[in-house]
Write a protein that holds these residues in place. Structure first.
Motif, PDB file in Angstrom:
ATOM      1  N   TYR A 128      91.742 102.652  76.905  1.00 27.60           N
ATOM      2  CA  TYR A 128      93.060 102.206  76.458  1.00 27.60           C
ATOM      3  C   TYR A 128      93.114 102.015  74.952  1.00 27.60           C
ATOM      4  CZ  TYR A 128      97.263  99.383  75.964  1.00 27.60           C
ATOM      5  OH  TYR A 128      98.487  98.910  75.561  1.00 27.60           O
ATOM      6  N   THR A 129      92.142 101.323  74.396  1.00 26.27           N
ATOM      7  CA  THR A 129      92.188 101.044  72.954  1.00 26.27           C
ATOM      8  C   THR A 129      92.126 102.331  72.149  1.00 26.27           C
ATOM      9  OG1 THR A 129      89.806 100.621  72.915  1.00 26.27           O
ATOM     10  CG2 THR A 129      91.242  98.723  73.157  1.00 26.27           C
ATOM     11  N   ASN A 130      91.265 103.259  72.543  1.00 30.85           N
ATOM     12  CA  ASN A 130      91.188 104.540  71.832  1.00 30.85           C
ATOM     13  C   ASN A 130      92.480 105.324  71.966  1.00 30.85           C
ATOM     14  OD1 ASN A 130      88.576 104.010  71.012  1.00 30.85           O
ATOM     15  ND2 ASN A 130      87.643 105.187  72.673  1.00 30.85           N
ATOM     16  N   ASP A 131      93.055 105.341  73.162  1.00 32.85           N
ATOM     17  CA  ASP A 131      94.313 106.059  73.386  1.00 32.85           C
ATOM     18  C   ASP A 131      95.424 105.495  72.510  1.00 32.85           C
ATOM     19  OD1 ASP A 131      93.053 107.626  75.282  1.00 32.85           O
ATOM     20  OD2 ASP A 131      93.901 106.564  77.002  1.00 32.85           O
ATOM     21  N   VAL A 132      95.512 104.172  72.419  1.00 28.63           N
ATOM     22  CA  VAL A 132      96.545 103.527  71.608  1.00 28.63           C
ATOM     23  C   VAL A 132      96.355 103.884  70.140  1.00 28.63           C
ATOM     24  CG1 VAL A 132      97.389 101.293  70.761  1.00 28.63           C
ATOM     25  CG2 VAL A 132      97.024 101.647  73.208  1.00 28.63           C
ATOM     26  N   VAL A 133      95.153 103.729  69.636  1.00 32.70           N
ATOM     27  CA  VAL A 133      94.885 103.992  68.220  1.00 32.70           C
ATOM     28  C   VAL A 133      95.155 105.455  67.885  1.00 32.70           C
ATOM     29  CG1 VAL A 133      93.065 104.042  66.460  1.00 32.70           C
ATOM     30  CG2 VAL A 133      93.284 102.066  67.982  1.00 32.70           C
ATOM     31  N   LEU A 134      94.698 106.379  68.709  1.00 28.64           N
ATOM     32  CA  LEU A 134      94.933 107.811  68.448  1.00 28.64           C
ATOM     33  C   LEU A 134      96.417 108.151  68.501  1.00 28.64           C
ATOM     34  CD1 LEU A 134      91.967 109.473  70.383  1.00 28.64           C
ATOM     35  CD2 LEU A 134      92.306 109.357  67.905  1.00 28.64           C
ATOM     36  N   THR A 135      97.130 107.569  69.453  1.00 33.50           N
ATOM     37  CA  THR A 135      98.561 107.824  69.567  1.00 33.50           C
ATOM     38  C   THR A 135      99.298 107.332  68.323  1.00 33.50           C
ATOM     39  OG1 THR A 135      98.463 107.666  71.974  1.00 33.50           O
ATOM     40  CG2 THR A 135     100.607 107.357  70.965  1.00 33.50           C
ATOM     41  N   ILE A 136      98.956 106.164  67.846  1.00 36.32           N
ATOM     42  CA  ILE A 136      99.597 105.621  66.640  1.00 36.32           C
ATOM     43  C   ILE A 136      99.275 106.496  65.429  1.00 36.32           C
ATOM     44  CG2 ILE A 136      99.604 103.674  65.024  1.00 36.32           C
ATOM     45  CD1 ILE A 136      99.292 101.845  67.517  1.00 36.32           C
ATOM     46  N   GLN A 137      98.024 106.915  65.304  1.00 37.37           N
ATOM     47  CA  GLN A 137      97.624 107.739  64.159  1.00 37.37           C
ATOM     48  C   GLN A 137      98.341 109.079  64.141  1.00 37.37           C
ATOM     49  OE1 GLN A 137      93.355 107.781  64.562  1.00 37.37           O
ATOM     50  NE2 GLN A 137      93.111 105.855  63.452  1.00 37.37           N
ATOM     51  N   ARG A 138      98.665 109.612  65.296  1.00 40.78           N
ATOM     52  CA  ARG A 138      99.364 110.898  65.386  1.00 40.78           C
ATOM     53  C   ARG A 138     100.869 110.778  65.193  1.00 40.78           C
ATOM     54  NH1 ARG A 138      96.531 112.447  70.889  1.00 40.78           N
ATOM     55  NH2 ARG A 138      94.427 112.758  70.119  1.00 40.78           N
ATOM     56  N   SER A 139     101.361 109.558  65.173  1.00 42.86           N
ATOM     57  CA  SER A 139     102.802 109.328  65.125  1.00 42.86           C
ATOM     58  C   SER A 139     103.320 109.238  63.701  1.00 42.86           C
ATOM     59  CB  SER A 139     103.140 108.017  65.840  1.00 42.86           C
ATOM     60  OG  SER A 139     102.725 108.075  67.178  1.00 42.86           O
ATOM     61  N   LYS A 140     104.620 109.451  63.575  1.00 45.30           N
ATOM     62  CA  LYS A 140     105.299 109.229  62.304  1.00 45.30           C
ATOM     63  C   LYS A 140     105.824 107.809  62.217  1.00 45.30           C
ATOM     64  CE  LYS A 140     106.845 113.977  61.748  1.00 45.30           C
ATOM     65  NZ  LYS A 140     108.002 114.858  61.666  1.00 45.30           N
ATOM     66  N   MET A 141     106.070 107.203  63.388  1.00 42.87           N
ATOM     67  CA  MET A 141     106.672 105.877  63.407  1.00 42.87           C
ATOM     68  C   MET A 141     106.278 105.135  64.676  1.00 42.87           C
ATOM     69  SD  MET A 141     110.698 105.013  63.096  1.00 42.87           S
ATOM     70  CE  MET A 141     111.034 103.786  61.881  1.00 42.87           C
ATOM     71  N   LEU A 142     106.073 103.838  64.513  1.00 44.41           N
ATOM     72  CA  LEU A 142     105.844 102.955  65.649  1.00 44.41           C
ATOM     73  C   LEU A 142     107.002 101.975  65.690  1.00 44.41           C
ATOM     74  CD1 LEU A 142     104.047 101.708  67.918  1.00 44.41           C
ATOM     75  CD2 LEU A 142     102.996 100.308  66.129  1.00 44.41           C
ATOM     76  N   ILE A 143     107.663 101.897  66.835  1.00 45.84           N
ATOM     77  CA  ILE A 143     108.764 100.956  67.032  1.00 45.84           C
ATOM     78  C   ILE A 143     108.312  99.941  68.069  1.00 45.84           C
ATOM     79  CG2 ILE A 143     111.139 100.648  67.812  1.00 45.84           C
ATOM     80  CD1 ILE A 143     111.662 103.560  66.986  1.00 45.84           C
TER      81      ILE A 143
ATOM     82  N   ARG B  47     119.406 104.604  63.020  1.00 45.89           N
ATOM     83  CA  ARG B  47     119.445 106.014  62.626  1.00 45.89           C
ATOM     84  C   ARG B  47     118.906 106.189  61.201  1.00 45.89           C
ATOM     85  NH1 ARG B  47     120.311 110.869  65.195  1.00 45.89           N
ATOM     86  NH2 ARG B  47     122.506 111.228  65.176  1.00 45.89           N
ATOM     87  N   LYS B  48     119.282 105.287  60.299  1.00 49.60           N
ATOM     88  CA  LYS B  48     118.804 105.349  58.912  1.00 49.60           C
ATOM     89  C   LYS B  48     117.309 105.075  58.813  1.00 49.60           C
ATOM     90  CE  LYS B  48     123.160 103.967  56.816  1.00 49.60           C
ATOM     91  NZ  LYS B  48     123.865 102.902  56.089  1.00 49.60           N
ATOM     92  N   ALA B  49     116.794 104.236  59.692  1.00 52.64           N
ATOM     93  CA  ALA B  49     115.379 103.870  59.644  1.00 52.64           C
ATOM     94  C   ALA B  49     114.465 104.940  60.240  1.00 52.64           C
ATOM     95  CB  ALA B  49     115.163 102.558  60.392  1.00 52.64           C
ATOM     96  N   MET B  50     115.026 105.826  61.042  1.00 52.95           N
ATOM     97  CA  MET B  50     114.215 106.838  61.713  1.00 52.95           C
ATOM     98  C   MET B  50     113.767 107.912  60.731  1.00 52.95           C
ATOM     99  SD  MET B  50     113.910 105.828  64.788  1.00 52.95           S
ATOM    100  CE  MET B  50     113.165 107.264  65.517  1.00 52.95           C
ATOM    101  N   PRO B  51     112.568 108.490  60.974  1.00 50.75           N
ATOM    102  CA  PRO B  51     112.122 109.600  60.127  1.00 50.75           C
ATOM    103  C   PRO B  51     113.098 110.763  60.266  1.00 50.75           C
ATOM    104  CG  PRO B  51     110.389 108.911  61.651  1.00 50.75           C
ATOM    105  CD  PRO B  51     111.621 108.167  62.019  1.00 50.75           C
TER     106      PRO B  51
ATOM    107  N   ILE C 165     102.839 106.529  57.810  1.00 49.76           N
ATOM    108  CA  ILE C 165     103.295 105.992  59.096  1.00 49.76           C
ATOM    109  C   ILE C 165     104.303 104.884  58.817  1.00 49.76           C
ATOM    110  CG2 ILE C 165     102.602 104.726  61.161  1.00 49.76           C
ATOM    111  CD1 ILE C 165      99.867 106.064  60.920  1.00 49.76           C
ATOM    112  N   LYS C 166     105.406 104.912  59.560  1.00 51.23           N
ATOM    113  CA  LYS C 166     106.405 103.850  59.451  1.00 51.23           C
ATOM    114  C   LYS C 166     106.252 102.911  60.638  1.00 51.23           C
ATOM    115  CE  LYS C 166     110.355 105.839  57.118  1.00 51.23           C
ATOM    116  NZ  LYS C 166     111.765 106.165  57.324  1.00 51.23           N
ATOM    117  N   LEU C 167     106.601 101.663  60.420  1.00 49.42           N
ATOM    118  CA  LEU C 167     106.578 100.688  61.494  1.00 49.42           C
ATOM    119  C   LEU C 167     107.896  99.937  61.450  1.00 49.42           C
ATOM    120  CD1 LEU C 167     103.404  98.889  62.504  1.00 49.42           C
ATOM    121  CD2 LEU C 167     105.565  97.781  62.839  1.00 49.42           C
TER     122      LEU C 167
END
Length: 167
Positions: free
Chosen positions: A45-60, A144-148, A90-92
């Motif tokens: 789980y922890t690896n999946d979460v970290v990898l998913t976040i690293q591959r993302s442009k934004m975390l909401i 909408r403005k906050a989204m990549p 990466i945006k948060l």
């Protein structure tokens, strides 16, 4: 349904955690990774979460008292903050779903210091159900403005690319 249309915005009574993925995926064309839907159970789980976040442009993160009391959810938020510190691309975005957002930071047991600081300084939006239609429209405009920015590929664009060999 168009969330920016105030008449339809008034008509919807769905909770934000249901409405947000519908709007972002189905209407605005973003591709989301929802942990409960897209991460296979039984993995690391922890690896999946970290990898998913690293591959993302934004975390909401949809923040509520329940979210901040859930150690898995706080781990996701803390991992997102750490990824942001390592990679400023990466945006948060935090979306508070409760009126008492300031009091939620003072949890018992206390949140990690990094998360407490992040909750105070990161960009955030406020959502509460039952808002007047105008406030709801303002929320969606702000989101909408906050989204990549991205360009949604149209079917005609994909056909042109396949003819040129760019798939």
């Amino acid at each position: 349904m168009d969330p920016l249309n105030s008449e339809e915005g008034k008509a919807t009574q769905k909770p934000l955690q249901v409405l947000l993925p519908q709007v972002l995926e189905e209407q605005w064309g973003y591709r989301l990774c929802l942990l409960e839907r897209d991460v296979l159970p039984g993995g690391a789980y922890t690896n999946d979460v970290v990898l998913t976040i690293q591959r993302s442009k934004m975390l909401i993160c949809l923040l509520s008292a329940d979210y901040l009391c859930n150690s898995d959810a706080v781990f996701v938020l803390e991992s997102g903050v750490q990824a942001l510190l390592q990679n400023s691309a990466i945006k948060l975005l935090l979306i508070w779903t409760s009126r008492d957002s300031a009091s939620l930071i003072q949890q018992d047991p206390p949140l990690p210091t990094l998360v407490q600081r992040a909750l105070k300084v990161l960009p955030s939006l406020n959502w509460t159900s039952g808002k007047p239609a105008r406030a709801t429209c303002n929320f969606w405009r702000s989101l909408r403005k906050a989204m990549p920015h991205h360009r949604v590929k149209l079917v005609s664009d994909m056909q042109d690319q396949s003819l040129n060999g760019y798939i």
